[in-house]
Write an enzyme that holds these catalytic residues in place. Structure first.
Site, PDB file in Angstrom:
ATOM      1  NE  ARG A   1      -0.189  -0.217   4.980  1.00 50.56           N
ATOM      2  CZ  ARG A   1       0.407  -1.294   5.434  1.00 50.56           C
ATOM      3  NH1 ARG A   1       0.300  -2.446   4.769  1.00 50.56           N
ATOM      4  NH2 ARG A   1       1.118  -1.259   6.557  1.00 50.56           N
ATOM      5  NE  ARG A   2       0.094   8.540  -0.772  1.00 48.35           N
ATOM      6  CZ  ARG A   2       0.620   9.145  -1.828  1.00 48.35           C
ATOM      7  NH1 ARG A   2       0.693   8.488  -2.982  1.00 48.35           N
ATOM      8  NH2 ARG A   2       1.085  10.376  -1.762  1.00 48.35           N
TER       9      ARG A   2
ATOM     10  CB  SER B   1       9.101   1.064  -7.015  1.00 50.68           C
ATOM     11  OG  SER B   1       7.807   1.528  -7.359  1.00 50.68           O
TER      12      SER B   1
ATOM     13  CG  ASP C   1      11.768   8.825  -9.722  1.00 52.42           C
ATOM     14  OD1 ASP C   1      12.879   8.261  -9.640  1.00 52.42           O
ATOM     15  OD2 ASP C   1      11.324   9.295 -10.791  1.00 52.42           O
TER      16      ASP C   1
ATOM     17  CD  GLU D   1       5.787   4.957   0.033  1.00 53.19           C
ATOM     18  OE1 GLU D   1       6.016   3.988   0.779  1.00 53.19           O
ATOM     19  OE2 GLU D   1       4.844   4.996  -0.778  1.00 53.19           O
TER      20      GLU D   1
END
Length: 476
Positions: A135-136, A158, A160, A165
């Protein structure tokens, strides 16, 4: 440039510091552990002596351990100094934590890891633990609590946004000063791969995309070289503080980045579609822009404000910034125009794998690229600029509305909160913001051996302020 192959890579290309494996070095773990061996075909290419070493190492590493616990070996280099030459390398063998977003880009990141990344890591003595984000902000949560001492580096596979994160998660830890010095690696598998494209450029590779870019960045990890990178600290008027590893965009670029999310399955083609749609309905944004040019920063010794003294948020002190409620210092430059099509603060060379936005060279330590386009530019000229940006030729278009200046800090105050901010490609609330670059603040796997020259002689990489851990004995 001969494009790297995923399966038969000479040892000399994988390791700049050693001609072969260290005797008895453990290989990647077998299925059921945290890494997988390359293949039986890889064993077939080994000589009998090499097979014996590999068998012995495998037996040694097969003792029961807790999931993710490191094998016992020589101490790792936890902090490195760019002036210390060969110590700017990850150890060999190397153990990394891979954070992978399986839904990034076209949704094929896990498949690409198995087919392109994993074989090269096995050849280069890089063992790993693979963690999939769900998830985010999941990666942000994971690195806040992860025992970083287990790993020689954190690998982010992934776009950027996932690196954004990870860095902000590291900066939110109680031990952030040590955590942010854990080496990071970017493997492109998203629709926006600007950071990976920049590192590819710094390594001297030709501009490539998709699997070719992934192969190049994986080879950089296998070679294990590290370089210090600038970090952008952003302060919002709401009190929020965010750290950026790539860019802050407002206006046209942010619109394209955020509004094209619905076309994510197109990969990087989403940005082309988004650009065409936004050109058809070009917007103008009102706001105030000010910045501290590179040539002025040496005399930029702003007295510490009481508001900054009371700053409760952790992280480095932004010595060039005053509270957003106060006017910018007198030696800053205030842009007289207040109507803009876009504003872009960029730390690196690329804004996408095919967007060579900053061809003027790598920023000095503590500096960033600031671009802005004033209102009045035609749709035809704006399209011409973006088409020329693929090869870094947009600065040759002689567009009178395009302005570029290298800066160390900036302030942007949107009028009435209109427009969208994109920080490292992630949507942020549109509000007054200011930012300052912190030089050589974290480490990344990179083909660029020499660090960027500092703007001031006294600016030292943060690693020099911490106690050094001795490097492993013998060849790295």
């Amino acid at each position: 440039m001969a494009k790297p192959q995923a399966r038969t890579v000479p040892e000399r290309l994988l390791d700049p510091a050693a001609g072969g494996n260290d005797a008895g070095a453990p290989t990647a773990r077998a299925p059921g552990g945290e890494g997988e061996p390359y293949s039986r075909h890889h064993d077939a290419r080994l000589g009998s002596a090499d097979k014996e070493l590999k068998a012995g190492a495998t037996a040694e590493s097969s003792a029961p351990t807790a999931l993710g616990s490191p094998r016992q070996r020589e101490p790792r280099v936890k902090v490195m100094d760019p002036a210390r030459g060969p110590r700017n390398l990850l150890p060999r063998p190397c153990r990394v934590l891979v954070l992978l977003n399986p839904r990034g880009g076209k949704g094929k990141a896990l498949q690409l890891f198995r087919s392109h990344v994993q074989p090269l890591l096995a050849q280069a003595d890089v063992s790993y633990r693979l963690m999939l984000t769900e998830r985010r902000n999941h990666a942000r949560e994971l690195v806040r609590t992860e025992e970083l001492g287990r790993w020689d580096a954190l690998v982010v596979m992934s776009g950027d946004g996932l690196m954004h994160e990870v860095v902000n998660g590291l900066m939110e830890r109680p031990d952030w000063e040590t955590a942010i010095r854990k080496p990071l690696c970017s493997l492109p598998a998203g629709s926006g791969n600007a950071l990976a494209a920049s590192l590819n450029h710094y390594a001297g590779y030709e501009q490539v995309t998709n699997e070719d870019l992934l192969n190049n960045c994986t080879l950089l990890l296998c070679r294990r070289r590290l370089a210090p990178m600038n970090l952008l600290s952003l302060q919002m008027v709401s009190g929020l503080r965010v750290f950026s590893v790539l860019s802050l965009a407002w206006g046209f670029i942010a619109d394209v980045d955020i509004e094209s999310e619905k076309f994510r399955r197109l990969g990087e083609m989403r940005f082309t579609v988004g650009t065409i749609l936004r050109l058809a309905a070009l917007r103008v944004y009102q706001g105030r822009l000010a910045y501290l040019p590179v040539e002025q920063q040496v005399v930029s010794k702003v007295p510490t404000s009481p508001a900054l003294d009371r700053q409760e948020q952790q992280g480095p002190v932004d010595t060039h910034l005053v509270p957003l409620e106060e006017p910018v210092p007198a030696h800053w430059t205030v842009v007289p125009e207040q109507d803009f099509v876009l504003v872009l603060a960029l730390l690196h060379s690329h804004l996408g794998s095919e967007m060579f936005a900053a061809p003027m060279g790598h920023s000095a330590a503590g500096a960033m690229h600031l671009f802005y386009v004033r209102a009045g530019v035609s749709r035809a000229m704006l399209l011409r600029l973006f088409l020329a940006m693929e090869k870094g030729r947009h600065m040759e278009c002689d567009c009178p509305y395009l302005v570029y200046v290298p800066v160390v800090a900036f302030r942007l105050e949107p009028k009435d909160g209109k427009g969208m901010f994109a920080v490292d490609g992630e949507l942020m609330v549109s509000e007054a913001v200011q930012g300052q670059v912190h030089p050589n603040y974290f480490w990344m796997v990179s083909g660029r051996v020499e660090p960027s020259p500092p703007l001031e002689p006294q600016l030292l990489p943060p690693s020099q302020k911490l106690q050094q851990t001795p490097p492993p004995e013998g060849p790295l």
